[in-house]
Structures are given as C-alpha cells and as structure tokens.
Write a protein that holds these residues in place. Structure first.
Motif, PDB file in Angstrom:
ATOM      1  N   LEU A  63       0.805  -1.217   0.000  1.00  0.00           N
ATOM      2  CA  LEU A  63       0.000   0.000   0.000  1.00  0.00           C
ATOM      3  C   LEU A  63       0.844   1.275   0.000  1.00  0.00           C
ATOM      4  O   LEU A  63       0.370   2.338  -0.431  1.00  0.00           O
ATOM      5  CB  LEU A  63      -0.920   0.010   1.228  1.00  0.00           C
ATOM      6  CG  LEU A  63      -2.044  -1.028   1.229  1.00  0.00           C
ATOM      7  CD1 LEU A  63      -2.575  -1.242   2.646  1.00  0.00           C
ATOM      8  CD2 LEU A  63      -3.175  -0.599   0.299  1.00  0.00           C
ATOM      9  N   LEU A  64       2.071   1.164   0.487  1.00  0.00           N
ATOM     10  CA  LEU A  64       2.947   2.341   0.600  1.00  0.00           C
ATOM     11  C   LEU A  64       4.223   2.117  -0.205  1.00  0.00           C
ATOM     12  O   LEU A  64       5.307   1.920   0.367  1.00  0.00           O
ATOM     13  CB  LEU A  64       3.272   2.620   2.069  1.00  0.00           C
ATOM     14  CG  LEU A  64       2.072   2.819   2.998  1.00  0.00           C
ATOM     15  CD1 LEU A  64       2.529   2.860   4.449  1.00  0.00           C
ATOM     16  CD2 LEU A  64       1.309   4.093   2.637  1.00  0.00           C
ATOM     17  N   PRO A  65       4.135   2.107  -1.530  1.00  0.00           N
ATOM     18  CA  PRO A  65       5.312   1.863  -2.360  1.00  0.00           C
ATOM     19  C   PRO A  65       6.422   2.870  -2.064  1.00  0.00           C
ATOM     20  O   PRO A  65       6.170   4.041  -1.841  1.00  0.00           O
ATOM     21  CB  PRO A  65       4.795   2.045  -3.790  1.00  0.00           C
ATOM     22  CG  PRO A  65       3.311   1.971  -3.692  1.00  0.00           C
ATOM     23  CD  PRO A  65       2.943   2.416  -2.325  1.00  0.00           C
ATOM     24  N   GLY A  66       7.615   2.384  -2.061  1.00  0.00           N
ATOM     25  CA  GLY A  66       8.753   3.258  -1.798  1.00  0.00           C
ATOM     26  C   GLY A  66       9.212   3.197  -0.361  1.00  0.00           C
ATOM     27  O   GLY A  66      10.381   3.441  -0.065  1.00  0.00           O
ATOM     28  N   ALA A  67       8.308   2.833   0.561  1.00  0.00           N
ATOM     29  CA  ALA A  67       8.692   2.805   1.977  1.00  0.00           C
ATOM     30  C   ALA A  67       9.713   1.713   2.253  1.00  0.00           C
ATOM     31  O   ALA A  67      10.591   1.871   3.095  1.00  0.00           O
ATOM     32  CB  ALA A  67       7.451   2.597   2.847  1.00  0.00           C
ATOM     33  N   ALA A  68       9.602   0.606   1.528  1.00  0.00           N
ATOM     34  CA  ALA A  68      10.512  -0.517   1.762  1.00  0.00           C
ATOM     35  C   ALA A  68      11.948  -0.191   1.346  1.00  0.00           C
ATOM     36  O   ALA A  68      12.895  -0.855   1.781  1.00  0.00           O
ATOM     37  CB  ALA A  68      10.026  -1.750   1.002  1.00  0.00           C
ATOM     38  N   GLU A  69      12.111   0.839   0.509  1.00  0.00           N
ATOM     39  CA  GLU A  69      13.450   1.212   0.062  1.00  0.00           C
ATOM     40  C   GLU A  69      14.125   2.226   0.995  1.00  0.00           C
ATOM     41  O   GLU A  69      15.283   2.601   0.789  1.00  0.00           O
ATOM     42  CB  GLU A  69      13.399   1.815  -1.352  1.00  0.00           C
ATOM     43  CG  GLU A  69      13.253   0.786  -2.466  1.00  0.00           C
ATOM     44  CD  GLU A  69      11.884   0.148  -2.504  1.00  0.00           C
ATOM     45  OE1 GLU A  69      10.891   0.897  -2.470  1.00  0.00           O
ATOM     46  OE2 GLU A  69      11.803  -1.093  -2.560  1.00  0.00           O
ATOM     47  N   LEU A  70      13.421   2.679   1.994  1.00  0.00           N
ATOM     48  CA  LEU A  70      13.980   3.652   2.933  1.00  0.00           C
ATOM     49  C   LEU A  70      14.995   3.001   3.859  1.00  0.00           C
ATOM     50  O   LEU A  70      14.965   1.780   4.068  1.00  0.00           O
ATOM     51  CB  LEU A  70      12.857   4.277   3.759  1.00  0.00           C
ATOM     52  CG  LEU A  70      11.831   5.145   3.021  1.00  0.00           C
ATOM     53  CD1 LEU A  70      10.684   5.503   3.960  1.00  0.00           C
ATOM     54  CD2 LEU A  70      12.494   6.405   2.474  1.00  0.00           C
ATOM     55  N   PRO A  71      15.895   3.776   4.449  1.00  0.00           N
ATOM     56  CA  PRO A  71      16.809   3.239   5.463  1.00  0.00           C
ATOM     57  C   PRO A  71      16.010   2.612   6.604  1.00  0.00           C
ATOM     58  O   PRO A  71      14.845   2.977   6.840  1.00  0.00           O
ATOM     59  CB  PRO A  71      17.582   4.476   5.940  1.00  0.00           C
ATOM     60  CG  PRO A  71      17.491   5.434   4.789  1.00  0.00           C
ATOM     61  CD  PRO A  71      16.142   5.198   4.168  1.00  0.00           C
ATOM     62  N   GLY A  72      16.622   1.698   7.304  1.00  0.00           N
ATOM     63  CA  GLY A  72      15.932   0.926   8.327  1.00  0.00           C
ATOM     64  C   GLY A  72      15.116   1.722   9.321  1.00  0.00           C
ATOM     65  O   GLY A  72      13.938   1.434   9.554  1.00  0.00           O
ATOM     66  N   GLY A 207       2.124  -2.736  -5.488  1.00  0.00           N
ATOM     67  CA  GLY A 207       3.122  -2.098  -4.640  1.00  0.00           C
ATOM     68  C   GLY A 207       4.349  -1.662  -5.382  1.00  0.00           C
ATOM     69  O   GLY A 207       5.372  -1.387  -4.772  1.00  0.00           O
ATOM     70  N   GLY A 208       4.304  -1.557  -6.696  1.00  0.00           N
ATOM     71  CA  GLY A 208       5.450  -1.090  -7.448  1.00  0.00           C
ATOM     72  C   GLY A 208       5.736   0.353  -7.143  1.00  0.00           C
ATOM     73  O   GLY A 208       4.983   1.018  -6.447  1.00  0.00           O
ATOM     74  N   THR A 209       6.792   0.845  -7.710  1.00  0.00           N
ATOM     75  CA  THR A 209       7.164   2.219  -7.418  1.00  0.00           C
ATOM     76  C   THR A 209       6.985   3.112  -8.628  1.00  0.00           C
ATOM     77  O   THR A 209       7.661   4.107  -8.800  1.00  0.00           O
ATOM     78  CB  THR A 209       8.638   2.274  -6.956  1.00  0.00           C
ATOM     79  OG1 THR A 209       9.455   1.666  -7.963  1.00  0.00           O
ATOM     80  CG2 THR A 209       8.817   1.559  -5.647  1.00  0.00           C
ATOM     81  N   GLY A 210       6.031   2.790  -9.485  1.00  0.00           N
ATOM     82  CA  GLY A 210       5.772   3.600 -10.670  1.00  0.00           C
ATOM     83  C   GLY A 210       5.007   4.844 -10.326  1.00  0.00           C
ATOM     84  O   GLY A 210       4.818   5.189  -9.167  1.00  0.00           O
ATOM     85  N   THR A 211       4.490   5.497 -11.348  1.00  0.00           N
ATOM     86  CA  THR A 211       3.805   6.762 -11.115  1.00  0.00           C
ATOM     87  C   THR A 211       2.372   6.576 -10.692  1.00  0.00           C
ATOM     88  O   THR A 211       1.775   7.449 -10.090  1.00  0.00           O
ATOM     89  CB  THR A 211       3.811   7.598 -12.404  1.00  0.00           C
ATOM     90  OG1 THR A 211       3.101   6.881 -13.412  1.00  0.00           O
ATOM     91  CG2 THR A 211       5.232   7.871 -12.855  1.00  0.00           C
ATOM     92  N   GLY A 212       1.770   5.420 -11.030  1.00  0.00           N
ATOM     93  CA  GLY A 212       0.389   5.206 -10.638  1.00  0.00           C
ATOM     94  C   GLY A 212      -0.574   6.002 -11.474  1.00  0.00           C
ATOM     95  O   GLY A 212      -1.722   6.176 -11.107  1.00  0.00           O
ATOM     96  N   THR A 213      -0.130   6.506 -12.636  1.00  0.00           N
ATOM     97  CA  THR A 213      -1.035   7.308 -13.459  1.00  0.00           C
ATOM     98  C   THR A 213      -2.118   6.456 -14.075  1.00  0.00           C
ATOM     99  O   THR A 213      -3.231   6.899 -14.252  1.00  0.00           O
ATOM    100  CB  THR A 213      -0.250   8.007 -14.580  1.00  0.00           C
ATOM    101  OG1 THR A 213       0.466   7.026 -15.328  1.00  0.00           O
ATOM    102  CG2 THR A 213       0.721   9.011 -13.998  1.00  0.00           C
ATOM    103  N   GLY A 214      -1.815   5.213 -14.409  1.00  0.00           N
ATOM    104  CA  GLY A 214      -2.825   4.274 -14.852  1.00  0.00           C
ATOM    105  C   GLY A 214      -3.689   4.814 -15.971  1.00  0.00           C
ATOM    106  O   GLY A 214      -3.232   5.435 -16.911  1.00  0.00           O
TER     107      GLY A 214
END
Length: 299
Positions: A63-72, A207-214
């Motif tokens: 639900l929150l794409p990009g959060a998993a790539e943040l520092p711990g 949950g990808g990190t795309g733009t979500g413009t769809g």
C-alpha cells in the motif's frame, strides 16, 4: 364497662390499618404485573483491535510503495504508523501511515468505532446500522437493505433506502471519506469524519514504485454499495484537484460488522500535474485491506 368504648375504638383503628395495608399490597401487585421492556441484545464486540498493528507488514509494503526502500529507521517509522488521538480507546481508535516517493505520495488511514446503544429498546447493532447509514447517505449512496429500528426512529423517511443503489455522490461528501481522522468522544459521532489524507504515492500495481497514473478517470469505477463485506459496506471514490497542482484522489471503504463500523481511506497525489491517480488500483487495494480487517474482526 366504662372502658368498653375505648377498646372498641382501638379495634376499629386496627381493622382500618389492616385494610389499608391490604390495599397497598394489592396496588403493588397490580404494578408488578404491568409489562416490562426486555433489553435489546448487546453487540458482538466489547473491545477494538490495536489499529496500528491491524494491517500486516506485507500489506503496508504494497500500500505504501517506496517505503521498503527507505533506510531501516525511516522505514520502521513509516510502517509503525501514527495512532489517532481519542478520548476512549474502547469506543474509537485509528491509525494513519504516509509514504513519500519521488513520483507521488500515498497515505492510508483506518478507523474503528464500536457503537453502544444507551436505549434499552435499541440494540447495539441497530444503533451501529444507523451510524453506518448516515455515512452511506452522506456519500450519496443507498443500499437495498431496510434501516434498523433506530434508523427509522431518527429519520423522517425510513423507507427511502434502496432507491438509488450504486448511485454516485453528487452532493454531500461522505463522512467516511472526508472529514477528521480524530475520533470524537461521542459514541454516535463519525469516526471517519477526518480530512482526506493529504497525499498518495503513485506506486504501480502490487506495490510497485511507478507513477500510478494508470488509466486516470476514464476507467474509474463509480462510488457504490459493496456486497460480501461485513453486514453492509460501500466504496466512495473522491477525485479532487489540489489548487492548480496535481490531482489528488481518495478512496474510502466503509463497512459495518455487528456493532463496529470500520473506515479505510487510501489516497494518492502524484508529484506532477500531468499524472492522474489510478482509480482502479486504489479501489482494489482499499477493498482488499477492508476485507482483511473484516476477517480479523471475525476471528
């Protein structure tokens, strides 16, 4: 013999008091035989789940794409969520999350309200149905189910539900989608009356990190009543434009199960004016989370 009249008077007084006692006893018996109101049954739920732990970590990552790539430490802060301020955690609780990504921002919030009826003639479930029905009406929707006794008592048109099933909102904004995420202390107040989450992350599907413009608004599914979710449910899709900048879209799913009303709000705001939030993706993910919460409550 001179004392006989006095004795007779005393005997008369005793007889009179006895008659009065019998009369009072009979009166009490007649009152005891009058019909009594049988209290309505209580709701199924006496407590609420911990809201910030109600969403599995795997779903939060989706639900929150990009959060998993943040520092711990930053990642942990995002996934921990922020609990809503409430005066009675037995009655209302909520939690919100927000993830900022280069292309967009996404935000999520959930609210649980346990409804209690203080009218012995109205059950907790019926009172919760009235609370839910107000949210549904505010969204411009109407289910085919007839309102409960409490709804009829508080509405001048108890038979109007069912006329416009699946009709989109054109007037009032639903309480479940728009107004203040902070639950009030009043049991009948709207837990979802929280302002639309500011933001949304334009992550792609799953949950990808795309733009979500769809596909934008052309293929957007309308606000509607939902089936097979709790005892009653609806979805409200609210696209708005934040001033002259990027479009902002909030999808709300509100459902009732017994005496608990749950609101899920999921929003996206792309970083660029040319991008349009993907309504279908937001709706699918919001519904999936709502169904997961319904399962959790049923366990």
């Amino acid at each position: 013999m001179a004392y006989v009249p006095g004795v007779a008077l005393l005997a008369a007084l005793v007889v009179g008091c006895s008659a009065g006692s019998d009369s009072n006893a009979n009166g009490a018996d007649s009152k005891a035989g009058s019909p009594t109101v049988t209290p309505a049954p209580p709701g199924r739920y006496e407590t609420l789940p911990a809201p910030c732990r109600a969403v599995p970590r795997g779903m939060l990552k989706d639900l929150l794409p990009g959060a998993a790539e943040l520092p711990g430490d930053q990642q942990e802060k995002v996934f921990r969520g922020s609990a809503s301020v409430t005066y009675d955690t037995d009655r209302k609780v909520g939690c919100s999350w927000k993830s900022d990504a280069p292309n967009a921002t996404r935000s999520l919030s959930i609210d649980f309200e346990r409804v209690v009826s203080y009218d012995p003639a109205v059950s907790d479930d019926d009172r919760a149905d009235t609370v839910y029905a107000k949210k549904e009406k505010a969204a411009g929707l109407s289910s085919s189910a007839a309102p409960g006794p409490d709804a009829e008592k508080n509405s001048g048109t108890p038979g109007e539900k069912g006329k416009d099933k699946g009709k989109g909102a054109d007037a009032d904004e639903p309480e479940g989608a728009a107004a203040d995420a902070t639950p009030s202390a009043d049991g009948s107040a709207d837990p979802s009356s929280s302002s639309s989450p500011s933001g949304g992350d334009g992550g792609g599907d799953n949950g990808g990190t795309g733009t979500g413009t769809g596909t934008g608004t052309e293929d957007a599914l309308p606000s509607r009543v939902l089936d097979n979710l709790g005892d009653a449910a609806f979805l409200h899709d609210l696209p708005t434009r934040a001033g002259s900048t990027a479009q902002h879209r909030t999808v709300s799913v509100v459902f009732r199960t017994s005496n608990v009303v749950v609101t899920v709000r999921y929003a996206e705001q792309p970083a660029l004016v040319t991008q349009v939030p993907d309504s279908r993706e937001l709706q699918e993910k919001a519904q999936a989370l709502a169904r997961k919460l319904a399962e959790t409550l049923s366990e």
